[in-house]
Structures are given as structure tokens and as C-alpha cells.
Design an enzyme around this catalytic site. Structure first.
Site, PDB file in Angstrom:
ATOM      1  CE1 TYR A 477      -3.962   2.118   0.190  1.00  0.00           C
ATOM      2  CE2 TYR A 477      -2.671   3.339   1.805  1.00  0.00           C
ATOM      3  CZ  TYR A 477      -3.762   3.259   0.964  1.00  0.00           C
ATOM      4  OH  TYR A 477      -4.645   4.312   0.881  1.00  0.00           O
ATOM      5  CB  SER A 557      -7.014   2.728  -2.911  1.00  0.00           C
ATOM      6  OG  SER A 557      -7.398   4.062  -2.723  1.00  0.00           O
ATOM      7  CG  ASP A 640     -13.959   4.059  -6.725  1.00  0.00           C
ATOM      8  OD1 ASP A 640     -14.109   4.924  -5.841  1.00  0.00           O
ATOM      9  OD2 ASP A 640     -12.931   3.364  -6.832  1.00  0.00           O
ATOM     10  CG  HIS A 675     -12.290   3.237  -3.170  1.00  0.00           C
ATOM     11  ND1 HIS A 675     -11.567   3.405  -4.338  1.00  0.00           N
ATOM     12  CD2 HIS A 675     -11.364   3.284  -2.164  1.00  0.00           C
ATOM     13  CE1 HIS A 675     -10.281   3.553  -4.047  1.00  0.00           C
ATOM     14  NE2 HIS A 675     -10.145   3.477  -2.745  1.00  0.00           N
TER      15      HIS A 675
END
Length: 707
Positions: A477, A557, A640, A675
Site C-alpha cells: 500500500y 487505491s 467508485d 471503492h
């Protein structure tokens, strides 16, 4: 310009059993802009338009969906993978209870329910009673129960409805005793805390102005305001409590203290944990909000209060955070340290009974410590193993609190902690269709490009033969101060069950080692994030765990941005890339919905120095023709409104148009999803079955028979 019908026709001709290495034709527009002396070509700008209102975008999406589905249908083992994922998902999942009055509120999913219903019981041993079943709200299961908060006496409940994955919420109310709706609702609520007045008369909440028609999924979110809604009155009559019209980019959240005497307003500009603190004395009618912490320079997270004395977690003069006490009656007096900064990273703290409960990260694993109100150590909360714990809600005088615990091979279980005895006992522990001991979890450390020591978790079946390298998925991430800690995932376990290795790298940009770790991976230092992730892949190969031809990377993301960026920078290193709901156009991310908040991590595209950094790694702008790329499966969803799907649409068009080799470069577009939050269970299972079948094919993993 191709008419919509032509695009759909192209898609139909491509729907053949074998992938023909041909993609739907995507029109290139004439957009060329000058930015700081450089020409920026943006041929797919038109794909930013909303799929609901633009027929061309809708036709393009339909064509891409047809192409991707046709290819996915050719993948071996896809049905078997889906069947095993369904088994792994089919276990009881209970949320951390919230106690109000004599009532205990919690969610519970029996296993394969698309959404988790909300239950209540009176007394810890009382009979369970259903309050809300969101599975009845929509035939496709895509309308979810989002935030929910009981009133202080437990007699009423405020809850938020999330439809189709959007970040927008509709807040409703019900009577706990009867489970009947109170009959009013609040609209245009987003990124909001919900906090009841102490007497249960109404609710403090944050909202935005209603967007212009057709812009609710794309318009930037500005001028957030705090209102108070009194039950029995229309939303139009709600009085404004706090707003900053002179600073429209600020966001505001409100929380009533446990004693009901103060409203604590937290003001932030972006996603970074830095904020102002404003207090409103609720005991004085007509009182005005008073800002006691000015300037968005440090984190100030409310722990609790005794009268005018407030405890906060802060990183001021403490990068790994400390607990301080600030007296609102003496705002000029500097905060006093109650619990000093430690080598471990203080993530959060709360008040339960007569204790401060502080949650720390020690090399990305949870440790929970107890302190008296004077800061003296008072023991620890016993955890069932190495993993991640969360919850610990409560207030002064409470005899108990509840927490969750999970690890890579341990599904989330709920425990009750007795503050007086210091003992933790199970409240809800799931029965699962696997043996946790059949999986090995280990943590190792590797050196990044600049020598920084990075933790990495590696998970696989116990006794797995790693000789010759095993197909491996590396997840990362690396942003927004978010720590990636051990947690159970049915999708990850599905990959491991197939015989693969699953690895998680705790790269910079997250919060694993405090603000310095976060700052080391944002703004001009963002390249450190990519270097850390690339080094993780090289480490797994050097250790003999996998090989270049067997290494896949995954992220969602900000993690989707990560995957897109490192794929451009080191396409030779990976066999498969899975960028999910990613931020792919770094020069325009701040122009849509919540994107403007992300300047804390990414910088401002309108500023030359930031623009140059962003241009250097933006996935959409750095696809390299003439270089062989890994197989790529982009994923996004039509609703999203956090990272608008235009990011993934444009990126997919760019990689399909580029000369980057003969492996497939596809996009999977979900409908009636956003999302991630609120996504129905069946849609999650279907998506991961597709992704793992795709990954298995291009890492050489043979799906076990009878899986």
C-alpha cells in the site's frame, strides 16, 4: 469518432474462446496541454466522463467488459477457485460490540450474506434480537449498512445507508425497543462522524451542499459543514454549528464527549493525520466554538476528558506519538505529557473504566498497554497471539470493553476484556473450514535501495516446498499513514490454498513506524515507496521463494497507484500486475470528488515542483512502448466516487494502445459497486476468482484438482 454501436460490435467480434491480443478501439482525443514548459498529451481525457451520463464512455465500458469476460471464460480452474473461496468466506463474522445503557449492539454475518445485519441484546447474556437486515434493501445486495451509532441510553439508533458503493450516505433513525423507523432522514452526508447529543434529542453530523445535477459522483467535495439535527424536525431546519467558508477545502468532524458537556470539532485539510481542535461548551446556551489547537501541523486525536481536562494522542514533538493532557480552561498552558513517546508506535488510545488503553505497533504487530490516568503503567491486555487488535471502546467507569483480534491465518474473533481482573474472554469466535495450523506465518526484514530496513510478512502452507521458487503474490500500500498489519483475508487464503505464497511488505508511506515512516514515503519522497516495493520483489527472488516469472503484485487505491508505477519502472521484475481502483493520473487526481484531500500525500499538480515529481511516476503518463510488460488486470467499479473510475479507464486505454508485449492487458469493471466498502459478498468472491485464475495462468500455478 466511432459511434457507440460500432464499439459494441467490435466487442462482440472479440468474444471468442481464445484471446486475440486485440482490444476494443478507443478513440484518441486531441488534448495537449502545456504545463511548466512541457507538453502533456492526454488522448483519453474523454474517459473521465461519468459512465451514467456519457453514451461514448458507456459504449467503451461495455466493449471492455465483453472483451475481459470472454477472456476470463477461457481460464482453467476459475470455477474451482470460486467454489473454494465460497467455502472460505462461509464463516460467521461478528463486529466489535458497542454498549449503550444496558444494550449491546453488534453486526453479525452468518457467512455468505451479502451484507452484515445489525443485532442487539439487552445484558451481556440476553437474547439476540435483529434490528436491521440490509440484505432486504436491494435485490443485488449492493445497498449496505454503513456507519451506525446508538444514543447514550441505547434507546435509539442512527444508521447510514450506502447504495452501490458510493461514499454518499443517507442517515436514518429507528427505535431500539421496537426496531421501527423513526421516520426522518439526512441527505448528502459524506466522510462524517455521527454523534448523539447526551440527552438523545438529536445528532451532530457533517454534510456537503447538494451537488449540481449529474455531478454527485464527480464534483469535488468542498465546504463541509457541521449541523445538529433535532429529531422530529426537517433537515432543512437543522442549525449550522460550524463551518469555514473562508477556507472551503477544510473538512470537519464532530464528537460529543462521554459526559455530554463538550462538542469536540476536528478540522483537517487532507487525509494526513494533522488537524485543528475546536471546542463548543454544550452546557452554555449560545456559546461559540473556540479553537484551542490552531494550525494544521500535528495530529491531535481525542482520547477522552475529565471536565475541562482533555487527553489527546499527538505527534507534536513525538514522531511515534504520546498521550498529553490539555486543560480547556487554561488553553495558553502547554499540554502536559501523560504517556511519553516510546520506541513502539502509538496508534490509538481510549478511556475505559479507570484506565487509559493504548494500542501500539511493534514491527507492524499490535501490543495493547494500560496506564492509569496519571500515566503510570498498569499492565497489558493479553492478546491470543501475534496479529492485529482493534476496538477498545468505552468510557470512564465502564467495567468492560471489547476488542477484535485477527492474523493472516486467524479469522477475526471478538473478546471481552474485564478492566478490574485484567482478563480477556471470548465473546464470538468463528468456526472455519480450515485448520489455522496448516499455514505458516513469518516476518522477515530486507534492505531497500537506500538501505532502510523494511518488514515483510510471508504466508504459505506449512511444509510447502519452496525449491525452485513458488508462484507468489506481493501486496503493498505505502501511503496516507495507513499501517498494513496482519489480518485474515479469505481471498488471500484462497491463493495460499492453491499452493501459492502471499507476501505483505510494510513499505514507507504507511504509519508502521510513526510520522517519520509516513513522511519518508510522501510528496518528494514518494519514490521511496516504489523502491521499497521493488526491493521486496527482489528480496523474495533472492531468497529463492519465487522467480521473476512467478511473481505477481497486487494493491488497491493508493496501492493501485503503487502497482501501476512499479510496473512502469520495472516491467521485467513481475509476471502479473493487479492494480485495483488505483490513482493512475497523477496530474489530475485533485479535480474529482475526494481527490483534493490527497495533496497531503501527493502534492499539488498546480505547483511546479510537485508537478515534476508527479509527472515522473504517474502510471498513465509513463507507459513504455517497446518494452515487454507483465500480464495486467486492472479492476475498478462504476460507482467508485473515491477514486473515480476514469483513472483506471484512461490507464487501461493507454496500456492497450502501447506496444508492451503479447500478454493480455485487461480491465475488469464492476457494476453497482464502489471503492470497496459495502461490496456484496458474492461480488467479492467473483472478483477474486477472476483475479486468481488470471494470476495462476501467468505465474505458472496449476489450480489443484478438486479444490
Amino acid at each position: 469518432m466511432r459511434p457507440a454501436a460500432s464499439l459494441i460490435a467490435i466487442a462482440m467480434t472479440l468474444a471468442t474462446p481464445a484471446f486475440a491480443q486485440t482490444y476494443p478501439a478507443t478513440e484518441k482525443g486531441p488534448v495537449v496541454e502545456d504545463a511548466f514548459g512541457q507538453k502533456v498529451v492526454d488522448p483519453y481525457r474523454w474517459l473521465e466522463n461519468d459512465v451514467r451520463t456519457d453514451a461514448r464512455v458507456k459504449a467503451w465500458v461495455d466493449a471492455e467488459v465483453a472483451t475481459t469476460n470472454a477472456y476470463l471464460e477461457t481460464l482453467p480452474g476459475r470455477a474451482a477457485i470460486a467454489a473454494r473461496l465460497k467455502q472460505l468466506w462461509n464463516y460467521e463474522r461478528v463486529g466489535v460490540p458497542a454498549k449503550r445503557g444496558a444494550n449491546y449492539f453488534y453486526t453479525r454475518n452468518s457467512g455468505l450474506q451479502n451484507q452484515s445485519p445489525l443485532y442487539v441484546r439487552t445484558g451481556i447474556g440476553g437474547a439476540e434480537r435483529l434490528l436491521i437486515d440490509p440484505n432486504l434493501w436491494a435485490k443485488d445486495g449492493a445497498t449496505a449498512l454503513a456507519e451506525w451509532v446508538p444514543a447514550d441510553d441505547g434507546g435509539k439508533l442512527a444508521y447510514a445507508v450506502q447504495d452501490g458503493g458510493t461514499d454518499w450516505r443517507t442517515v436514518k433513525f429507528l427505535d431500539t425497543a421496537t426496531a421501527q423507523p423513526i421516520g426522518e432522514e439526512l441527505k448528502w452526508v459524506k466522510f462524517s462522524a455521527l454523534s448523539w447529543a447526551h440527552d438523545g434529542s438529536g445528532l451532530y453530523y457533517s454534510r456537503f451542499d447538494e451537488p449540481a445535477s449529474g455531478q454527485q459522483f464527480q464534483a469535488t467535495n468542498e465546504n463541509q459543514k457541521i449541523f445538529f439535527h433535532k429529531l422530529g424536525t426537517p433537515q432543512s431546519a437543522d442549525p449550522l454549528i460550524y463551518a469555514t467558508p473562508d477556507r472551503p477545502k477544510l473538512g470537519h468532524g464532530a464528537q460529543v464527549t462521554d459526559d455530554g458537556k463538550w462538542l469536540v470539532i476536528i478540522t483537517h485539510e487532507g487525509t494526513d493525520p494533522r488537524n485543528e481542535v475546536t471546542l463548543l461548551d454544550l452546557t452554555k446556551p449560545g456559546a461559540k466554538p473556540v479553537t484551542i489547537i490552531k494550525g494544521i501541523e500535528n495530529n491531535w486525536s481525542l482520547v477522552g476528558n475529565q471536565g475541562s481536562k482533555f487527553w489527546f494522542v499527538t505527534d507534536r514533538d513525538a514522531p511515534r506519538q504520546r498521550i498529553v493532557m490539555l486543560d480547556a480552561a487554561k488553553p495558553a498552558v502547554a499540554p502536559v505529557t501523560v504517556v511519553a513517546e516510546d520506541k513502539a508506535t502509538l496508534e490509538d488510545a481510549g478511556v475505559v473504566g479507570d484506565k487509559l488503553v493504548a494500542s501500539y505497533l511493534v514491527d507492524a504487530k499490535t501490543e495493547v498497554r494500560l496506564f492509569g490516568f496519571d500515566g503510570k503503567p498498569a499492565g497489558t491486555v493479553p492478546l491470543p497471539g501475534i496479529g492485529t487488535a482493534g476496538g477498545f471502546g468505552g468510557k470512564i467507569g465502564d467495567p468492560e470493553t471489547f476488542f477484535s483480534f485477527t492474523s493472516f491465518n486467524v479469522p477475526t474473533a471478538i473478546y471481552r476484556f474485564d478492566v478490574k481482573t485484567g482478563k480477556a474472554t471470548p465473546f464470538a469466535t468463528p468456526k472455519v473450514a480450515f485448520d489455522p495450523a496448516a499455514y505458516e506465518v513469518k516476518q522477515q526484514f530486507y534492505a531497500s535501495k537506500d538501505g532502510t530496513r523494511i518488514p515483510i510478512f510471508i504466508v504459505h502452507k506449512t511444509g510447502l516446498d519452496l525449491k525452485g521458487g513458488v508462484p507468489t503474490v506481493l501486496y503493498g500500500y505505502g501511503g496516507f499513514n495507513i499501517s498494513v498489519t496482519p489480518a485474515f483475508s479469505p481471498s488471500a487464503l484462497g491463493w495460499i490454498d492453491m499452493g501459492g505464497v502471499y507476501a505483505v511488505a510494510n513499505i514507507r508511506g504507511g504509519g508502521e513506524y510513526g510520522m517519520a515512516w509516513h513522511d519518508g514515503g510522501r510528496l518528494a519522497r514518494k519514490q521511496n515507496v516504489f523502491d521499497d516495493f521493488i526491493a521486496a520483489g527482489e528480496y523474495l527472488i533472492a531468497q529463492g521463494i519465487t522467480t521473476k516469472g512467478k511473481l505477481a503484485i497486487s494493491g488497491r487505491s493508493n496501492g493501485g497507484l503503487l502497482v501501476g508505477a512499479v510496473t512502469n519502472q520495472r516491467p521485467d521484475l513481475f509476471a502479473v500486475a493487479l492494480p485495483g481502483v488505483g490513482v493512475m493520473d497523477m496530474l489530475r487526481f485533485d479535480r474529482f470528488t475526494a481527490g483534493r484531500y490527497w495533496v497531503d500525500d501527493y502534492g499539488y499538480p498546480s505547483k511546479e515542483a510537485d508537478w515534476k515529481v508527479l509527472r515522473a511516476y504517474s502510471p498513465y503518463h509513463n507507459v513504455k512502448s517497446g518494452v515487454s510488460y507483465p500480464a495486467i488486470m486492472v479492476t475498478t467499479a462504476d460507482t467508485d466516487d473515491r477514486v473515480v473510475p476514469g483513472h483506471s479507464f484512461k490507464y487501461a486505454a493507454a496500456i492497450q494502445a502501447a506496444d508492451i508485449g503479447d500478454k493480455p492487458h485487461l480491465i475488469r469493471i464492476e457494476t453497482r459497486a464502489g471503492h470497496g466498502s459495502g461490496k456484496p459478498t458474492d461480488k467479492q468472491i467473483a472478483e477474486w476468482a477472476d483475479l486468481w485464475a488470471f494470476t495462476a495462468k501467468f505465474t505458472g500455478l496449476k489450480v489443484p484438482e478438486g479444490m
